[in-house]
Design a protein around this motif. Sequence first.
Motif, PDB file in Angstrom:
ATOM      1  N   TRP A  22       0.859  -1.193   0.000  1.00  0.00           N
ATOM      2  CA  TRP A  22       0.000   0.000   0.000  1.00  0.00           C
ATOM      3  C   TRP A  22       0.893   1.241   0.000  1.00  0.00           C
ATOM      4  O   TRP A  22       1.861   1.305   0.766  1.00  0.00           O
ATOM      5  CB  TRP A  22      -0.896  -0.014   1.247  1.00  0.00           C
ATOM      6  N   GLN A  23       0.581   2.196  -0.851  1.00  0.00           N
ATOM      7  CA  GLN A  23       1.337   3.447  -0.981  1.00  0.00           C
ATOM      8  C   GLN A  23       2.743   3.248  -1.558  1.00  0.00           C
ATOM      9  O   GLN A  23       3.577   4.142  -1.448  1.00  0.00           O
ATOM     10  CB  GLN A  23       1.439   4.189   0.348  1.00  0.00           C
ATOM     11  N   ALA A  24       3.008   2.078  -2.126  1.00  0.00           N
ATOM     12  CA  ALA A  24       4.264   1.918  -2.877  1.00  0.00           C
ATOM     13  C   ALA A  24       3.977   2.484  -4.272  1.00  0.00           C
ATOM     14  O   ALA A  24       3.138   1.941  -4.992  1.00  0.00           O
ATOM     15  CB  ALA A  24       4.661   0.453  -2.950  1.00  0.00           C
ATOM     16  N   PRO A  25       4.616   3.599  -4.646  1.00  0.00           N
ATOM     17  CA  PRO A  25       4.245   4.252  -5.904  1.00  0.00           C
ATOM     18  C   PRO A  25       4.498   3.352  -7.108  1.00  0.00           C
ATOM     19  O   PRO A  25       5.512   2.646  -7.145  1.00  0.00           O
ATOM     20  CB  PRO A  25       5.150   5.486  -5.960  1.00  0.00           C
ATOM     21  N   PHE A  49      -7.078  -1.842  -4.955  1.00  0.00           N
ATOM     22  CA  PHE A  49      -7.185  -0.479  -4.422  1.00  0.00           C
ATOM     23  C   PHE A  49      -5.829   0.239  -4.357  1.00  0.00           C
ATOM     24  O   PHE A  49      -5.769   1.465  -4.377  1.00  0.00           O
ATOM     25  CB  PHE A  49      -7.831  -0.591  -3.033  1.00  0.00           C
ATOM     26  N   TYR A  50      -4.724  -0.504  -4.267  1.00  0.00           N
ATOM     27  CA  TYR A  50      -3.407   0.153  -4.144  1.00  0.00           C
ATOM     28  C   TYR A  50      -2.911   0.710  -5.491  1.00  0.00           C
ATOM     29  O   TYR A  50      -1.897   1.396  -5.549  1.00  0.00           O
ATOM     30  CB  TYR A  50      -2.349  -0.795  -3.555  1.00  0.00           C
ATOM     31  N   GLN A  51      -3.608   0.357  -6.563  1.00  0.00           N
ATOM     32  CA  GLN A  51      -3.329   0.894  -7.905  1.00  0.00           C
ATOM     33  C   GLN A  51      -1.886   0.688  -8.364  1.00  0.00           C
ATOM     34  O   GLN A  51      -1.302   1.555  -9.014  1.00  0.00           O
ATOM     35  CB  GLN A  51      -3.674   2.386  -7.957  1.00  0.00           C
ATOM     36  N   GLU A  53      -0.895  -2.912  -8.975  1.00  0.00           N
ATOM     37  CA  GLU A  53      -0.796  -4.363  -9.193  1.00  0.00           C
ATOM     38  C   GLU A  53      -0.187  -4.712 -10.555  1.00  0.00           C
ATOM     39  O   GLU A  53       0.478  -5.739 -10.676  1.00  0.00           O
ATOM     40  CB  GLU A  53      -2.169  -5.033  -9.032  1.00  0.00           C
ATOM     41  N   ASN A  54      -0.391  -3.867 -11.563  1.00  0.00           N
ATOM     42  CA  ASN A  54       0.218  -4.178 -12.870  1.00  0.00           C
ATOM     43  C   ASN A  54       1.731  -4.210 -12.760  1.00  0.00           C
ATOM     44  O   ASN A  54       2.393  -5.120 -13.275  1.00  0.00           O
ATOM     45  CB  ASN A  54      -0.167  -3.122 -13.919  1.00  0.00           C
ATOM     46  N   GLU A  55       2.271  -3.209 -12.053  1.00  0.00           N
ATOM     47  CA  GLU A  55       3.727  -3.117 -11.914  1.00  0.00           C
ATOM     48  C   GLU A  55       4.261  -4.282 -11.079  1.00  0.00           C
ATOM     49  O   GLU A  55       5.325  -4.834 -11.379  1.00  0.00           O
ATOM     50  CB  GLU A  55       4.107  -1.777 -11.264  1.00  0.00           C
ATOM     51  N   ILE A  56       3.513  -4.664 -10.065  1.00  0.00           N
ATOM     52  CA  ILE A  56       3.944  -5.810  -9.244  1.00  0.00           C
ATOM     53  C   ILE A  56       3.925  -7.074 -10.115  1.00  0.00           C
ATOM     54  O   ILE A  56       4.856  -7.889 -10.080  1.00  0.00           O
ATOM     55  CB  ILE A  56       3.038  -5.962  -7.998  1.00  0.00           C
ATOM     56  N   GLY A  57       2.889  -7.198 -10.924  1.00  0.00           N
ATOM     57  CA  GLY A  57       2.799  -8.341 -11.848  1.00  0.00           C
ATOM     58  C   GLY A  57       3.974  -8.369 -12.809  1.00  0.00           C
ATOM     59  O   GLY A  57       4.530  -9.444 -13.089  1.00  0.00           O
ATOM     60  N   LYS A  79      -6.931  -8.270  -2.766  1.00  0.00           N
ATOM     61  CA  LYS A  79      -8.211  -8.022  -2.072  1.00  0.00           C
ATOM     62  C   LYS A  79      -9.248  -7.584  -3.091  1.00  0.00           C
ATOM     63  O   LYS A  79      -8.931  -6.838  -4.007  1.00  0.00           O
ATOM     64  CB  LYS A  79      -8.019  -6.963  -0.979  1.00  0.00           C
ATOM     65  N   ALA A  80     -10.460  -8.101  -2.888  1.00  0.00           N
ATOM     66  CA  ALA A  80     -11.534  -7.819  -3.839  1.00  0.00           C
ATOM     67  C   ALA A  80     -11.939  -6.353  -3.751  1.00  0.00           C
ATOM     68  O   ALA A  80     -11.878  -5.734  -2.697  1.00  0.00           O
ATOM     69  CB  ALA A  80     -12.734  -8.712  -3.525  1.00  0.00           C
ATOM     70  N   GLY A  81     -12.327  -5.793  -4.872  1.00  0.00           N
ATOM     71  CA  GLY A  81     -12.824  -4.413  -4.872  1.00  0.00           C
ATOM     72  C   GLY A  81     -13.211  -4.060  -6.274  1.00  0.00           C
ATOM     73  O   GLY A  81     -12.480  -4.372  -7.185  1.00  0.00           O
ATOM     74  N   GLU A  82     -14.325  -3.429  -6.423  1.00  0.00           N
ATOM     75  CA  GLU A  82     -14.788  -3.093  -7.759  1.00  0.00           C
ATOM     76  C   GLU A  82     -14.417  -1.666  -8.078  1.00  0.00           C
ATOM     77  O   GLU A  82     -13.695  -1.358  -9.005  1.00  0.00           O
ATOM     78  CB  GLU A  82     -16.309  -3.187  -7.764  1.00  0.00           C
ATOM     79  N   GLU A  83     -14.908  -0.772  -7.218  1.00  0.00           N
ATOM     80  CA  GLU A  83     -14.636   0.637  -7.426  1.00  0.00           C
ATOM     81  C   GLU A  83     -13.654   1.083  -6.363  1.00  0.00           C
ATOM     82  O   GLU A  83     -13.557   0.493  -5.303  1.00  0.00           O
ATOM     83  CB  GLU A  83     -15.925   1.431  -7.236  1.00  0.00           C
ATOM     84  N   LEU A  84     -12.976   2.206  -6.625  1.00  0.00           N
ATOM     85  CA  LEU A  84     -12.017   2.707  -5.645  1.00  0.00           C
ATOM     86  C   LEU A  84     -12.747   3.538  -4.587  1.00  0.00           C
ATOM     87  O   LEU A  84     -12.737   4.758  -4.604  1.00  0.00           O
ATOM     88  CB  LEU A  84     -10.958   3.556  -6.331  1.00  0.00           C
ATOM     89  N   HIS A  85     -13.428   2.815  -3.693  1.00  0.00           N
ATOM     90  CA  HIS A  85     -14.093   3.458  -2.553  1.00  0.00           C
ATOM     91  C   HIS A  85     -14.853   4.716  -2.955  1.00  0.00           C
ATOM     92  O   HIS A  85     -14.417   5.840  -2.643  1.00  0.00           O
ATOM     93  CB  HIS A  85     -13.077   3.813  -1.452  1.00  0.00           C
ATOM     94  N   PRO A  86     -15.988   4.592  -3.631  1.00  0.00           N
ATOM     95  CA  PRO A  86     -16.742   5.788  -4.007  1.00  0.00           C
ATOM     96  C   PRO A  86     -17.138   6.602  -2.774  1.00  0.00           C
ATOM     97  O   PRO A  86     -17.551   6.040  -1.764  1.00  0.00           O
ATOM     98  CB  PRO A  86     -17.975   5.199  -4.713  1.00  0.00           C
ATOM     99  N   LYS A  87     -16.962   7.916  -2.865  1.00  0.00           N
ATOM    100  CA  LYS A  87     -17.259   8.777  -1.702  1.00  0.00           C
ATOM    101  C   LYS A  87     -18.248   9.861  -2.104  1.00  0.00           C
ATOM    102  O   LYS A  87     -18.300  10.277  -3.260  1.00  0.00           O
ATOM    103  CB  LYS A  87     -15.968   9.436  -1.215  1.00  0.00           C
TER     104      LYS A  87
END
Length: 278
Positions: A22-25, A49-51, A53-57, A79-87
């Motif tokens: 998390w928060q790893a750019p 959610f950490y946005q 995962e492509n780079e980690i892959g 972790k499952a998640g569809e949208e980035l925490h809609p607020k």
Amino acid sequence: MAIPCVELSNKMKMPALGLGTWQAPPEKVEEVVKFAIDSGYRHFDCAYFYQNENEIGNAVKQKIKEGVVKREDLFIVTKAGEELHPKDDKGMSIPSDTDFLDTWEAMEELVDCGLVKAIGISNFNHEQIERLLNKPGLKHKPVMNQIECHPYLTQEKLIKYCKSKGIAVTAYSPLGSPNRPWAKPGEPVLLEDPKIKEIAVRHHKSPAQVLIRFLIQRDLIVIPKSDKPQRVQENMKVFDFELSKKEMDVILSFNRNWRAVPVLPAVNHKDYPFKAEY
Ligand SMILES: NC(=O)c1ccc[n+]([C@@H]2O[C@H](COP(=O)([O-])OP(=O)(O)OC[C@H]3O[C@@H](n4cnc5c(N)ncnc54)[C@H](OP(=O)(O)O)[C@@H]3O)[C@@H](O)[C@H]2O)c1
């Protein structure tokens, strides 16, 4: 030194130490993950959610291609998640009315069709776990509950409960999440705790290593995050020393039920988990 593994209830082996992301750019994380794999990390804690995962892959793919690791050597958590925490316009989460039992059924299908090997939960309190375990027709039990845990939030009751149900526990924010975006002046800084520092000096270790070791000795799985190679290595050097029973008890006594990650925008959600005692 190889990182020891913990056996999960489905007999899978999970490395007791993983790298938090998390928060790893995204522009940094690929190099860090490659470095971590070269250093011996085999467990990565990720999320849509950490946005990043492509780079980690990409890093994982590269290290497999180089022959450094095989895919089956790696334990990758997401972790499952569809949208980035809609607020809404007040910054509060727009609640979903999905029943988590339905989400669980969808996750069970992922196991059955071979897309994932194990499924677990995160931030569940014991009442929510109980509800899940009592779900009629439950096919796969959760193997893991990933929760915040460190000396200021020792989670003794919830951990005891999880273990009594055969659910392993991963400790997130093990260093107190010093870079959380919502940190306020005056909040406790675990890595600066003089008593932790004192114990670290005694063992010729860093405060971070003591904090990680404290959780390892409680048979937890620990996922400190760093995007700095030196710290990535430092954080895995925790298997060559031992805290005494007295030191463990002293550190446990620092508990103040303080959460680094209270997820306040979701406080009105029907499933907000942190109002229950444990
Ligand atoms: N399931 C959930 O709801 C949930 C919630 C929160 C976190 N998590 C997971 O748990 C992971 C860890 O938690 P976290 O990221 O909140 O916090 P953490 O691991 O407690 O702390 C990470 C912070 O500590 C710094 N750090 C790392 N190693 C250090 C060292 N040896 N000495 C000094 N500072 C050090 C890092 O900075 P640098 O990067 O600059 O080194 C980073 O800012 C996350 O990355 C994520 O994968 C899950």
